[in-house]
Design an enzyme around this catalytic site. Structure first.
Site, PDB file in Angstrom:
ATOM      1  N   SER A  21      47.149  46.459  38.094  1.00  0.00           N
ATOM      2  CA  SER A  21      47.874  45.279  38.563  1.00  0.00           C
ATOM      3  C   SER A  21      47.559  44.034  37.757  1.00  0.00           C
ATOM      4  O   SER A  21      48.448  43.220  37.484  1.00  0.00           O
ATOM      5  CB  SER A  21      47.557  45.022  40.045  1.00  0.00           C
ATOM      6  OG  SER A  21      47.938  46.118  40.835  1.00  0.00           O
ATOM      7  N   HIS A  50      45.227  39.776  40.393  1.00  0.00           N
ATOM      8  CA  HIS A  50      46.622  39.369  40.308  1.00  0.00           C
ATOM      9  C   HIS A  50      46.745  37.946  39.763  1.00  0.00           C
ATOM     10  O   HIS A  50      47.524  37.684  38.831  1.00  0.00           O
ATOM     11  CB  HIS A  50      47.278  39.443  41.689  1.00  0.00           C
ATOM     12  CG  HIS A  50      47.543  40.836  42.151  1.00  0.00           C
ATOM     13  ND1 HIS A  50      48.431  41.139  43.166  1.00  0.00           N
ATOM     14  CD2 HIS A  50      47.031  42.034  41.755  1.00  0.00           C
ATOM     15  CE1 HIS A  50      48.465  42.436  43.368  1.00  0.00           C
ATOM     16  NE2 HIS A  50      47.611  42.999  42.521  1.00  0.00           N
TER      17      HIS A  50
END
Length: 248
Positions: free
Chosen positions: A125, A176
């Site tokens: 991610s 993230h």
């Protein structure tokens, strides 16, 4: 930019890095879950802050390629296949893989510094958000490199992605955020001399593809409408997959 219409063969020829990364995701996922020594791969590949503090620095890299659950690997691999090709075509394979790994490593370093020593994590991610950060920089500062519809898709995906990041548990929020920030921050270094995606020549085209089509302008308008519809369908699929990944 984000709608794939190639065959598997032409996709593999045009985007070798994306194809390789997707294959690594799936192979390592299958190995970890179904094949001998899978537990060993997970044990030595997981991002574990205490182990990094003790000198196991490879754990800043290996989590980028590992996923434990089916929904997690499908979600990240699908995102990579949708959003990675345009960046690979614009940057070239070598620059793209350097950019991808660098943003993923920065995201993992931030996780190591800011999370407690007992924190562990897996997943691509951080690097994928790095690619989205790359596009975010283009939307804000290099509008000449991206069409308006693609820019709107990027902004929409980012808004929903950030909402999901903070709305669900068991997500590496720092990866993230720092993947996104690092992608936008280093994008100018990689964009020197880069041409817009639509000006890139494909490395391979299907033999049956016509060289000239007198109705190409009408078809292009219809294709544009279709691309927008497919983009929203893909977005809905991403949301559904993301929700399922948090429930199971």
């Amino acid at each position: 930019m984000f709608i794939r219409h190639e065959s598997f063969y032409s996709f593999r020829k045009n985007y070798p890095v994306i194809t390789t990364l997707a294959a690594i995701h799936l192979i390592l996922f299958a190995w970890m879950n179904f094949l001998p020594f899978g537990g060993w791969i997970q044990y030595f590949g997981v991002g574990f802050n205490l182990a990094v503090a003790n000198g196991e620095y490879w754990r800043l890299v290996t989590p980028i390629f590992l996923h434990l659950s089916l929904t997690h690997v499908v979600f990240n691999t699908f995102s990579l296949v949708i959003f990675g090709p345009a960046a690979e075509k614009m940057l070239g394979s070598v620059k793209f893989i350097i950019f991808y790994l660098l943003t993923g490593i920065i995201a993992n370093i931030a996780t190591f510094i800011l999370e407690p020593l007992n924190y562990s994590h897996l997943g691509a991610s951080g690097a994928i958000y790095g690619v989205l950060g790359f596009y975010l920089y283009i939307v804000i500062n290099r509008k000449d490199l991206m069409d308006r519809n693609s820019g709107q898709i990027v902004v929409t995906i980012l808004i929903i992605g950030l909402i999901m990041t903070f709305a669900y548990s068991n997500i590496n929020i720092l990866a993230h955020l720092f993947g996104l920030i690092s992608g936008a921050a280093i994008a100018p270094l990689f964009l020197v001399g880069v041409k817009p995606y639509y000006m890139q020549r494909a490395a391979y085209t299907e033999p049956s593809e016509p060289v000239f089509n007198p109705n190409r302008w009408q078809q292009r308008a219809k294709k544009k409408q279709l691309m927008v519809r497919i983009a929203w369908i893909a977005l809905a699929a991403l949301i559904i997959i993301g929700i399922l990944s948090r429930l199971f």
